[in-house]
Design a protein around this motif. Structure first.
Motif, PDB file in Angstrom:
ATOM      1  N   MET A 162      16.556  58.070  49.870  1.00  0.00           N
ATOM      2  CA  MET A 162      16.603  56.631  50.180  1.00  0.00           C
ATOM      3  C   MET A 162      17.163  55.818  49.017  1.00  0.00           C
ATOM      4  N   ARG A 177      20.391  53.086  55.701  1.00  0.00           N
ATOM      5  CA  ARG A 177      19.170  52.839  54.937  1.00  0.00           C
ATOM      6  C   ARG A 177      18.015  52.443  55.859  1.00  0.00           C
ATOM      7  N   ARG A 178      18.326  51.641  56.871  1.00  0.00           N
ATOM      8  CA  ARG A 178      17.293  51.232  57.828  1.00  0.00           C
ATOM      9  C   ARG A 178      16.738  52.447  58.572  1.00  0.00           C
ATOM     10  N   GLN A 181      14.461  54.411  56.192  1.00  0.00           N
ATOM     11  CA  GLN A 181      13.208  53.700  55.964  1.00  0.00           C
ATOM     12  C   GLN A 181      12.268  53.854  57.157  1.00  0.00           C
ATOM     13  N   GLU A 189       7.300  59.544  52.792  1.00  0.00           N
ATOM     14  CA  GLU A 189       8.464  59.641  51.909  1.00  0.00           C
ATOM     15  C   GLU A 189       8.702  61.058  51.396  1.00  0.00           C
TER      16      GLU A 189
END
Length: 290
Positions: A162, A177-178, A181, A189
């Motif tokens: 990320m 990136r969205r 996430q 994570e």
């Protein structure tokens, strides 16, 4: 993103041009069989005979071993495809979702696995749902990895990726990136986002222990998330005559993957699907987002 035929992932996946492989395999079955016998004598001397060629293609060749066939030898012309398939067997070793692996040989780019000739009928009642559950098992496998495997795969954890630039093939870095996430919110994570299976009806086989298994695992990647597979499942549910609407595919997938430890909300899953399409240039979500 990929070298496989575009199919349900048209726009996000691209076909490589003819002649891209520097050292293609022979497409002559007799010659391929003779080469396989030579490779076996040198690298896999204890396997059962006889050797029979099933397929001889410029990228891959497959051979049954034994009469009746007991094992399958798969030979790759492309080193990346071989390494990808070998990795898939290592990452999914305890999940019972692939044929059992007996051996690999980097020098000859060959794998020896159980020969599964019993189709898993995904048209029967509950069959497609079983396929969705198998895919969800693969997507959540990183949560069950032994520590040694988890440590080896640490560079692909979402916590790391990320913070890195989007891959060169991504068209919309913000959407990518969205997507990551949202995936991290659902899996954590520390998750390694496995995905991009070669899902087809004729790749679904039954293991001797009764579990549905997928053959041809060379396309699996640890950096794409499971979204391409959910999209492909929705496509298959429409194009191969199954009576399962795309929305129902998403609902079954979300239930199965959450049962295995994920925490997807339906709203976040729909948002992630849209983000994947924006990030990659995917032309259609095949109704799975509706």
């Amino acid at each position: 993103m990929s070298t496989v035929l575009a199919g349900p992932l048209a726009g996000a996946a691209h076909v490589r041009p003819d002649g891209w492989l520097a050292t293609p395999l022979t497409t002559d079955r007799t010659q391929a069989e003779a080469q396989a016998r030579s490779l076996i004598q040198r690298q896999h001397p204890t396997v059962p005979g006889p050797v029979r060629c099933l397929t001889a293609r410029y990228r891959t060749a497959t051979f049954t071993l034994g009469a009746p066939p007991r094992q399958l030898l798969k030979r790759h012309g492309d080193e990346a495809a071989y390494l990808g398939e070998a990795l898939a067997y290592q990452l999914l070793a305890t999940e019972r979702v692939l044929p059992d692996l007996h051996s690999t040989c980097d020098a000859t780019r060959t794998l020896m696995v159980d020969f599964l000739d019993d189709p898993a009928d995904i048209d029967r009642t509950g069959g497609f749902e079983e396929l969705i559950a198998t895919v969800a098992t693969i997507h959540t496998a990183p949560a069950r990895w032994p520590q040694a495997v988890s440590d080896t795969m640490a560079p692909w954890r979402l916590a790391t990726t990320m913070g890195e630039p989007a891959p060169g093939w991504i068209r919309d870095a913000a959407a990518w990136r969205r997507l990551l996430q949202l995936t991290a919110a659902a899996h954590g994570e520390a998750h390694v986002p496995l995905g991009h299976l070669d899902l087809k009806a004729d790749h679904c086989r039954r293991r001797v222990d009764g579990h549905l298994a997928l053959i041809d695992a060379e396309t699996l990647r640890p950096d794409l998330t499971g979204l391409p597979d959910l999209i492909t499942l929705a496509y298959l549910a429409q194009t191969e005559g199954r009576n399962l609407p795309p929305r129902a595919v998403r609902q079954v997938y979300r239930r199965c993957i959450n049962d295995r430890g994920a925490q997807w909300s339906d709203a976040d899953l729909v948002t992630a699907l849209a983000a994947f399409a924006d990030a990659t240039g995917l032309r259609s979500l095949h109704g799975v987002e509706q």
